[in-house]
Scaffold this active site. Sequence first.
Site, PDB file in Angstrom:
ATOM      1  N   ARG A 189       0.817  -1.222   0.000  1.00  0.00           N
ATOM      2  CA  ARG A 189       0.000   0.000   0.000  1.00  0.00           C
ATOM      3  C   ARG A 189       0.847   1.266   0.000  1.00  0.00           C
ATOM      4  NH1 ARG A 189      -4.074  -1.817   4.722  1.00  0.00           N
ATOM      5  NH2 ARG A 189      -2.244  -3.075   5.271  1.00  0.00           N
ATOM      6  N   GLN A 190       2.140   1.118   0.195  1.00  0.00           N
ATOM      7  CA  GLN A 190       3.050   2.263   0.095  1.00  0.00           C
ATOM      8  C   GLN A 190       3.747   2.199  -1.270  1.00  0.00           C
ATOM      9  OE1 GLN A 190       5.419   3.149   3.637  1.00  0.00           O
ATOM     10  NE2 GLN A 190       4.179   1.702   4.806  1.00  0.00           N
ATOM     11  N   LYS A 233     -16.598   7.683  -2.478  1.00  0.00           N
ATOM     12  CA  LYS A 233     -16.469   8.155  -1.106  1.00  0.00           C
ATOM     13  C   LYS A 233     -15.359   9.191  -0.981  1.00  0.00           C
ATOM     14  CE  LYS A 233     -13.246   4.607   0.590  1.00  0.00           C
ATOM     15  NZ  LYS A 233     -13.065   3.732  -0.533  1.00  0.00           N
ATOM     16  N   ASP A 279     -12.874  -6.524  -2.431  1.00  0.00           N
ATOM     17  CA  ASP A 279     -11.666  -5.712  -2.295  1.00  0.00           C
ATOM     18  C   ASP A 279     -10.465  -6.653  -2.293  1.00  0.00           C
ATOM     19  OD1 ASP A 279     -10.191  -3.392  -2.066  1.00  0.00           O
ATOM     20  OD2 ASP A 279     -11.326  -2.638  -0.342  1.00  0.00           O
ATOM     21  N   ASP A 290      -8.393  -4.675   6.200  1.00  0.00           N
ATOM     22  CA  ASP A 290      -7.442  -4.396   7.269  1.00  0.00           C
ATOM     23  C   ASP A 290      -8.198  -4.164   8.584  1.00  0.00           C
ATOM     24  OD1 ASP A 290      -5.308  -3.712   8.846  1.00  0.00           O
ATOM     25  OD2 ASP A 290      -4.529  -2.155   7.536  1.00  0.00           O
TER      26      ASP A 290
END
Length: 318
Positions: free
Chosen positions: A99-100, A198, A224, A228
Amino acid sequence: MGNHGKLRVITGNSNQELAQEVCNHLGIELDDTKVNHFMDGEINLNIVESTRGADVFIIQPTSNPVNDNLMELLIIIDALKRASAGRINAVIPYYGYARQDRKTKAREPITAKLVADLLTVAGADRVVTMDLHAGQIQGYFNIPVDHLSALEKLAKYFQSIKENAEGDFVVVSPDLGGVTRTRKFANYLGLPIAIIEKLRPRPNENEVMNIIGDIEGKNVIMVDDIIDTGGTITKAAEALVKRGAKKVYGAATHGVLSGPAVERIENSVIEEFVITNTIKLGEEKKSSKIKVVSVADLIAEAISRIHEDESISVIFDR
């Protein structure tokens, strides 16, 4: 027929159950490898059998504790390199730090690229992974990357639910970035899609702004890649029910399930949430609402095809 030496499978401490299940599908023994820690926390590795000239596959998701599991993987790769293994394949069903993957503000690292560099420098010849959070991470490597998907596995689970439940179904993407994933999942089931638009005011906080598509009176499956803390998915489920959805289900490849995730799912309007076993599901994270689908056979097929130098594109298309 490949010519890369004897097929061997090794694992660290991250998900030994998955590695054993993969070996069962391959019809081979899991190598005896002991990964322990010294008193100061340093990792101590002992690969019991010789791997000289072998085609070695290390099955090691880099899930929580991500740094320990990543370091175990790097040390195993280094040990195999120094032991003259023929080829070293890092099988990372869940790629930590994915995710980074880009800079979103000043002085921010791109840690997914750093991890790719570490794996390459350590001596990995190939990486096999599954449902990366960002597909462009494949381009961070200068070695082959085989990117598998568990979407078909997850879709098969919902096929029987779809056939036995009352009412129509629709597949919902929890954000605009997941539309491609949602469309692929929906195609397996022959279903339409809807999208949640969103605004995220702060990290791990989401405010549902708009639902694009028809969900009123229908059963909904939200899809998804990662679940998390569960905040996003449970709030989205509430919004869908308020907008007229009949029943809400959830699915994600990687069940990170940090902090209050399990409690949130238990207390939510979600009927069932389906994940795969890319990450080991500890006893403390088990719930009557959380179901697990195994991807061991998919990983085993990929390993077999890579070892035999056979085409792996048929797996990518799933």
